[in-house]
Write a protein that holds these residues in place. Structure first.
Motif, PDB file in Angstrom:
ATOM      1  N   ASP A   5      -9.401  -3.311   0.818  1.00 25.37           N
ATOM      2  CA  ASP A   5      -9.436  -3.034  -0.622  1.00 25.37           C
ATOM      3  C   ASP A   5      -8.044  -2.549  -1.037  1.00 25.37           C
ATOM      4  OD1 ASP A   5      -9.861  -2.257  -3.207  1.00 25.37           O
ATOM      5  OD2 ASP A   5     -11.586  -0.973  -2.781  1.00 25.37           O
ATOM      6  N   LEU A   6      -7.216  -3.494  -1.484  1.00 27.40           N
ATOM      7  CA  LEU A   6      -5.833  -3.156  -1.834  1.00 27.40           C
ATOM      8  C   LEU A   6      -5.754  -2.208  -3.023  1.00 27.40           C
ATOM      9  CD1 LEU A   6      -4.082  -6.605  -1.337  1.00 27.40           C
ATOM     10  CD2 LEU A   6      -4.061  -4.639   0.175  1.00 27.40           C
ATOM     11  N   ASN A   7      -6.666  -2.342  -3.995  1.00 26.63           N
ATOM     12  CA  ASN A   7      -6.653  -1.432  -5.140  1.00 26.63           C
ATOM     13  C   ASN A   7      -6.876   0.007  -4.692  1.00 26.63           C
ATOM     14  OD1 ASN A   7      -6.170  -3.384  -7.075  1.00 26.63           O
ATOM     15  ND2 ASN A   7      -8.337  -3.801  -7.400  1.00 26.63           N
ATOM     16  N   ARG A   8      -7.863   0.201  -3.800  1.00 27.91           N
ATOM     17  CA  ARG A   8      -8.163   1.545  -3.307  1.00 27.91           C
ATOM     18  C   ARG A   8      -6.977   2.081  -2.515  1.00 27.91           C
ATOM     19  NH1 ARG A   8      -9.586   3.472   1.358  1.00 27.91           N
ATOM     20  NH2 ARG A   8     -10.120   1.450   2.243  1.00 27.91           N
ATOM     21  N   MET A   9      -6.395   1.236  -1.660  1.00 28.84           N
ATOM     22  CA  MET A   9      -5.252   1.664  -0.853  1.00 28.84           C
ATOM     23  C   MET A   9      -4.075   2.058  -1.741  1.00 28.84           C
ATOM     24  SD  MET A   9      -5.384  -1.071   2.291  1.00 28.84           S
ATOM     25  CE  MET A   9      -3.794  -0.593   2.910  1.00 28.84           C
TER      26      MET A   9
END
Length: 86
Positions: A5-9
């Motif tokens: 999950d790139l957004n969360r990262m």
């Protein structure tokens, strides 16, 4: 299979890095870049854009004055706090 999950990262990275909110200078610079990107097609648009650029110039001037006043007031506050501690 593990999904990423790139957004969360990205959000976690920015929060952990002490992300500073935009300053008035960065807002002004962004607005100036936006105004400079416009290509007026009519005389009316050219005049409106000219007025907007003039207003932005005045906003920049006022923002510099406010920052200078804030710095002076913060210095005075520091002196007052130091004298109060004695």
């Amino acid at each position: 299979k593990m999904t990423v999950d790139l957004n969360r990262m990205t959000r976690e990275f920015m929060m952990s890095e002490g992300f500073d909110p935009p300053t008035i200078k960065s807002y002004i610079q962004s607005l100036e870049e936006s105004l400079n990107s416009f290509k007026p097609r009519t005389i009316k648009e050219k005049n409106t854009l000219g007025i907007a650029k003039q207003h932005l110039k005045e906003i920049k001037r006022q923002a510099r004055r406010m920052e200078a006043k804030i710095n002076i007031l913060e210095g005075e506050l520091k002196v007052l706090e130091e004298s109060k501690e004695k």
